[in-house]
Design a protein around this motif. Structure first.
Motif, PDB file in Angstrom:
ATOM      1  N   UNK A  80       0.815  -1.207   0.000  1.00  0.00           N
ATOM      2  CA  UNK A  80       0.000   0.000   0.000  1.00  0.00           C
ATOM      3  C   UNK A  80       0.847   1.256   0.000  1.00  0.00           C
ATOM      4  N   UNK A  81       2.123   1.156   0.400  1.00  0.00           N
ATOM      5  CA  UNK A  81       3.003   2.307   0.460  1.00  0.00           C
ATOM      6  C   UNK A  81       3.656   2.598  -0.890  1.00  0.00           C
ATOM      7  N   UNK A  82       3.554   1.702  -1.828  1.00  0.00           N
ATOM      8  CA  UNK A  82       4.147   1.933  -3.142  1.00  0.00           C
ATOM      9  C   UNK A  82       3.449   3.087  -3.854  1.00  0.00           C
ATOM     10  N   UNK A  83       4.245   3.910  -4.519  1.00  0.00           N
ATOM     11  CA  UNK A  83       3.683   5.025  -5.273  1.00  0.00           C
ATOM     12  C   UNK A  83       3.089   4.524  -6.582  1.00  0.00           C
ATOM     13  N   UNK A  84       1.983   5.154  -6.969  1.00  0.00           N
ATOM     14  CA  UNK A  84       1.345   4.797  -8.233  1.00  0.00           C
ATOM     15  C   UNK A  84       2.075   5.485  -9.388  1.00  0.00           C
ATOM     16  N   UNK A  85       2.355   4.724 -10.421  1.00  0.00           N
ATOM     17  CA  UNK A  85       2.965   5.275 -11.636  1.00  0.00           C
ATOM     18  C   UNK A  85       2.069   4.970 -12.824  1.00  0.00           C
ATOM     19  N   UNK A  86       2.139   5.796 -13.848  1.00  0.00           N
ATOM     20  CA  UNK A  86       1.387   5.510 -15.071  1.00  0.00           C
ATOM     21  C   UNK A  86       2.022   4.339 -15.825  1.00  0.00           C
ATOM     22  N   UNK A  87       3.359   4.354 -15.873  1.00  0.00           N
ATOM     23  CA  UNK A  87       4.111   3.294 -16.546  1.00  0.00           C
ATOM     24  C   UNK A  87       5.362   2.986 -15.750  1.00  0.00           C
ATOM     25  N   UNK A  88       5.718   1.719 -15.750  1.00  0.00           N
ATOM     26  CA  UNK A  88       7.012   1.287 -15.232  1.00  0.00           C
ATOM     27  C   UNK A  88       7.714   0.517 -16.338  1.00  0.00           C
ATOM     28  N   UNK A  89       8.969   0.873 -16.604  1.00  0.00           N
ATOM     29  CA  UNK A  89       9.782   0.183 -17.602  1.00  0.00           C
ATOM     30  C   UNK A  89      10.912  -0.527 -16.874  1.00  0.00           C
ATOM     31  N   UNK A  90      11.093  -1.807 -17.162  1.00  0.00           N
ATOM     32  CA  UNK A  90      12.117  -2.601 -16.487  1.00  0.00           C
ATOM     33  C   UNK A  90      12.986  -3.334 -17.509  1.00  0.00           C
ATOM     34  N   UNK A  91      14.111  -3.882 -17.012  1.00  0.00           N
ATOM     35  CA  UNK A  91      14.963  -4.758 -17.804  1.00  0.00           C
ATOM     36  C   UNK A  91      15.473  -4.073 -19.074  1.00  0.00           C
ATOM     37  N   UNK A  92      15.975  -2.847 -18.908  1.00  0.00           N
ATOM     38  CA  UNK A  92      16.500  -2.116 -20.055  1.00  0.00           C
ATOM     39  C   UNK A  92      17.953  -1.715 -19.872  1.00  0.00           C
ATOM     40  N   UNK A  93      18.530  -1.224 -20.947  1.00  0.00           N
ATOM     41  CA  UNK A  93      19.846  -0.577 -20.910  1.00  0.00           C
ATOM     42  C   UNK A  93      19.572   0.918 -21.103  1.00  0.00           C
ATOM     43  N   UNK A  94      19.374   1.612 -19.989  1.00  0.00           N
ATOM     44  CA  UNK A  94      18.874   2.989 -20.023  1.00  0.00           C
ATOM     45  C   UNK A  94      20.045   3.965 -19.887  1.00  0.00           C
ATOM     46  N   UNK A  95      20.334   4.664 -20.966  1.00  0.00           N
ATOM     47  CA  UNK A  95      21.389   5.681 -20.937  1.00  0.00           C
ATOM     48  C   UNK A  95      20.775   6.978 -20.413  1.00  0.00           C
ATOM     49  N   UNK A  96      21.115   7.308 -19.174  1.00  0.00           N
ATOM     50  CA  UNK A  96      20.494   8.468 -18.547  1.00  0.00           C
ATOM     51  C   UNK A  96      21.019   9.788 -19.111  1.00  0.00           C
ATOM     52  N   UNK A  97      22.262   9.802 -19.538  1.00  0.00           N
ATOM     53  CA  UNK A  97      22.932  11.031 -19.980  1.00  0.00           C
ATOM     54  C   UNK A  97      22.852  12.088 -18.874  1.00  0.00           C
ATOM     55  N   UNK A  98      23.039  11.629 -17.642  1.00  0.00           N
ATOM     56  CA  UNK A  98      23.100  12.537 -16.495  1.00  0.00           C
ATOM     57  C   UNK A  98      24.548  12.968 -16.293  1.00  0.00           C
ATOM     58  N   UNK A  99      24.814  13.636 -15.183  1.00  0.00           N
ATOM     59  CA  UNK A  99      26.148  14.186 -14.962  1.00  0.00           C
ATOM     60  C   UNK A  99      27.226  13.102 -14.969  1.00  0.00           C
ATOM     61  N   UNK A 100      26.923  11.944 -14.423  1.00  0.00           N
ATOM     62  CA  UNK A 100      27.893  10.852 -14.395  1.00  0.00           C
ATOM     63  C   UNK A 100      27.811   9.925 -15.587  1.00  0.00           C
ATOM     64  N   UNK A 101      26.955  10.236 -16.537  1.00  0.00           N
ATOM     65  CA  UNK A 101      26.712   9.407 -17.715  1.00  0.00           C
ATOM     66  C   UNK A 101      26.482   7.946 -17.300  1.00  0.00           C
ATOM     67  N   UNK A 102      25.526   7.776 -16.389  1.00  0.00           N
ATOM     68  CA  UNK A 102      25.242   6.455 -15.825  1.00  0.00           C
ATOM     69  C   UNK A 102      24.196   5.703 -16.643  1.00  0.00           C
ATOM     70  N   UNK A 103      24.213   4.384 -16.484  1.00  0.00           N
ATOM     71  CA  UNK A 103      23.174   3.538 -17.056  1.00  0.00           C
ATOM     72  C   UNK A 103      22.280   3.024 -15.941  1.00  0.00           C
ATOM     73  N   UNK A 104      20.993   2.887 -16.239  1.00  0.00           N
ATOM     74  CA  UNK A 104      20.029   2.347 -15.289  1.00  0.00           C
ATOM     75  C   UNK A 104      19.323   1.156 -15.928  1.00  0.00           C
ATOM     76  N   UNK A 105      18.540   0.468 -15.110  1.00  0.00           N
ATOM     77  CA  UNK A 105      17.787  -0.692 -15.608  1.00  0.00           C
ATOM     78  C   UNK A 105      16.312  -0.385 -15.808  1.00  0.00           C
ATOM     79  N   UNK A 106      15.819   0.606 -15.055  1.00  0.00           N
ATOM     80  CA  UNK A 106      14.369   0.802 -15.024  1.00  0.00           C
ATOM     81  C   UNK A 106      14.041   2.262 -14.711  1.00  0.00           C
TER      82      UNK A 106
END
Length: 545
Positions: free
Chosen positions: A18-44
């Protein structure tokens, strides 16, 4: 006792869910190039409304968010929505009804395409085409109007060269424009042949004919803009800078964006007509989620291909000319002065080393050292070693188009000579000045596909992977630099780096999913990469089915 423990466990689990936040979409299991300051990759990542609300590991996203739509990316590569830092979207869209002359190998092929189009639309009084390039033909001289006069005596023919800095017309077009052998136009040229106007008009000379073009209906404009948008979404473009718009064009697109029929985010560079300046200087900056107006597009000179680029020394293959500026130097100075006073951004088209010197000197006069005005040089194609440091000294942003280098490389040295070519398309040298480059395509001058620009930037090769080792490879960008140039650095050039250009919490949920990872695959596979999906503001706007 065991029953009590079980009840506590179930209660904890229910409470946790019940404490989980509601999202319109969740994307998982990806190679997500954030292009943030550290040029990090995420999964979801998770999206709510039109923004990213969290980016991270799959475990963290699923532990903290829930959604009725959880999408498994199956390892696919995800990038921020591509931003074309310099394009002509409005012109491209309305030109979709014109004859496509790109890739023609001779003037005869140009004529054949025109005839085929004229047979299909015999009632049209004007016949438009775009994309011819005499440098691709065996006879590399400009064409003339003679054949057009014979085949189309009663139609106005208007054929834009690939760079849009030259037009071929026929006698009917010259008459319509009021141009003859005695016509002189500042900042432009009426090309002559055997003592009469040949039909080729360069730079400002084009205006006399452009002013006579019959206006398309509102319905046709809307239809073509929607088709242009569809084409852009199919190649992953979610945002662009449209270079050189009038107020009416901005208001048309703004109205379509507000009613939801146009979802392309647009950074509008305004043409500096008196009417446009009076209106926008009085109104000030204009900003919505989809339209942003705070800059003016100035033309310093023409194009290298049509020898309208303004050079410090004569063209190597035509020593009688150095090209020309499109306005007097004091006109550029006056524009800079008022643009600075009104706190707008000045973005100037500069191809030749002379125009780059003139404009950066004027910029220096008003910017007065380090600043955050983000004034830009569009193209910055030929910049001498003596002038390049001004980009860093005055925080002038270079906005370049990598496919220009690979389109021009076959003949650019003929125009510039062995020494000047070394300071042309010098992207690494420009990058070092401010630590960033804005990348774009200049479409419809080049193809709209940003992956072609990405490939040209890092490989310095054309679609045939020519030349081996790349054209002037010392100025090739790294993959990280190229991706930043078409995302976060392009956003910075539009004063929008805090809302788009990377996949980060609280930024607009614009992203693209590709079928290959362009950060890993061999150079020769990049141009074949397909866009699987494009999302704008948390809504899917394109799917490759």
């Amino acid at each position: 006792m065991r029953n009590n423990i079980l009840l506590v466990f179930i209660a904890t689990l229910l409470f946790s869910c019940s404490e989980k936040e509601q999202a319109d979409f969740i994307f998982i299991n990806g190679q997500v190039y954030q292009v943030n300051e550290g040029f990090e990759k995420a999964e979801a990542f998770a999206i709510r409304n039109n923004k990213f609300i969290a980016v991270g590991s799959e475990k963290d996203i699923l532990n903290n968010f829930k959604s009725d739509s959880t999408i498994d990316l199956a390892g696919a590569a995800v990038y921020p929505g591509f931003i074309d830092g310099h394009a002509h979207f409005y012109r491209y869209s309305l030109g979709l009804q014109d004859v496509d002359l790109t890739g023609t190998q001779s003037f005869n092929e140009v004529v054949q395409r025109l005839q085929k189009h004229a047979e299909k639309y015999p009632e049209d009084n004007w016949l438009f085409g775009r994309g011819w390039d005499q440098n691709d033909w065996e006879n590399k001289e400009f064409p003339d109007k003679d054949t057009l006069d014979i085949l189309f005596p009663n139609k106005v023919i208007m054929l834009h060269r690939v760079d849009a800095h030259a037009v071929l017309t026929n006698s009917k077009g010259l008459q319509t424009a009021g141009i003859n052998a005695n016509t002189k136009i500042a900042g432009g040229e009426v090309v002559m042949k055997n003592g009469e106007a040949s039909g080729v008009l360069i730079d400002n000379a084009i205006d006399a004919l452009s002013e006579k073009i019959p206006e398309a209906s509102l319905e046709k404009k809307q239809e073509l803009l929607q088709q242009g948008q569809k084409n852009c979404f199919s190649v992953g473009i979610t945002s662009l800078a449209d270079a050189g718009l009038d107020r009416k064009q901005v208001e048309l697109m703004d109205g379509m964006q507000k009613n939801g029929s146009l979802k392309m985010r647009t950074y509008a560079m305004i043409s500096p007509t008196e009417a446009n300046m009076n209106y926008y200087f009085g109104k000030g900056h204009y900003k919505t989620d989809f339209m942003h107006v705070r800059s003016f597009k100035i033309y310093g000179d023409g194009a290298l291909g049509s020898r309208g680029a303004s050079l410090l020394h004569p063209y190597s293959d035509m020593p009688e000319t150095k090209g020309f500026l499109l306005s007097e130097v004091n006109t550029f100075d006056s524009l800079a002065k008022i643009i600075m006073a009104k706190n707008f951004q000045m973005n100037t088209h500069c191809i030749g080393d002379s125009s780059n010197r003139v404009i950066t000197d004027i910029y220096a006069k008003y910017l007065k050292g380090k600043n955050d005005k983000r004034w830009r040089i569009e193209h910055a194609q030929v910049v001498t070693s003596a002038d390049i440091n001004k980009f860093g000294s005055y925080n002038i942003l270079p906005s370049v188009q990598p496919t220009h280098a690979t389109s021009d490389m076959y003949w650019a040295e003929d125009r510039l000579g062995e020494q000047r070519i070394k300071t042309a398309y010098a992207y690494q040298d420009l990058l070092k000045q401010n630590g960033m480059l804005i990348l774009g395509s200049d479409f419809p001058v080049e193809d709209i596909n940003p992956l072609y620009g990405f490939h040209a930037a890092i490989a310095r090769q054309d679609e045939e992977n020519y030349p081996e080792g790349g054209f002037q490879p010392e100025n090739a960008l790294t993959r990280e630099q190229a991706l930043k140039g078409m995302t976060i650095w392009a956003a910075f050039g539009q004063f929008e780096e805090n809302e788009k250009g990377s996949i980060e919490k609280d930024k607009l949920a614009d992203f693209v999913i590709l079928d290959q990872d362009i950060m890993e695959i061999p150079y020769e596979k990049i141009r074949a990469t397909k866009v699987m999906e494009t999302w704008v503001g948390g809504k899917k706007v394109y799917e490759n089915k």
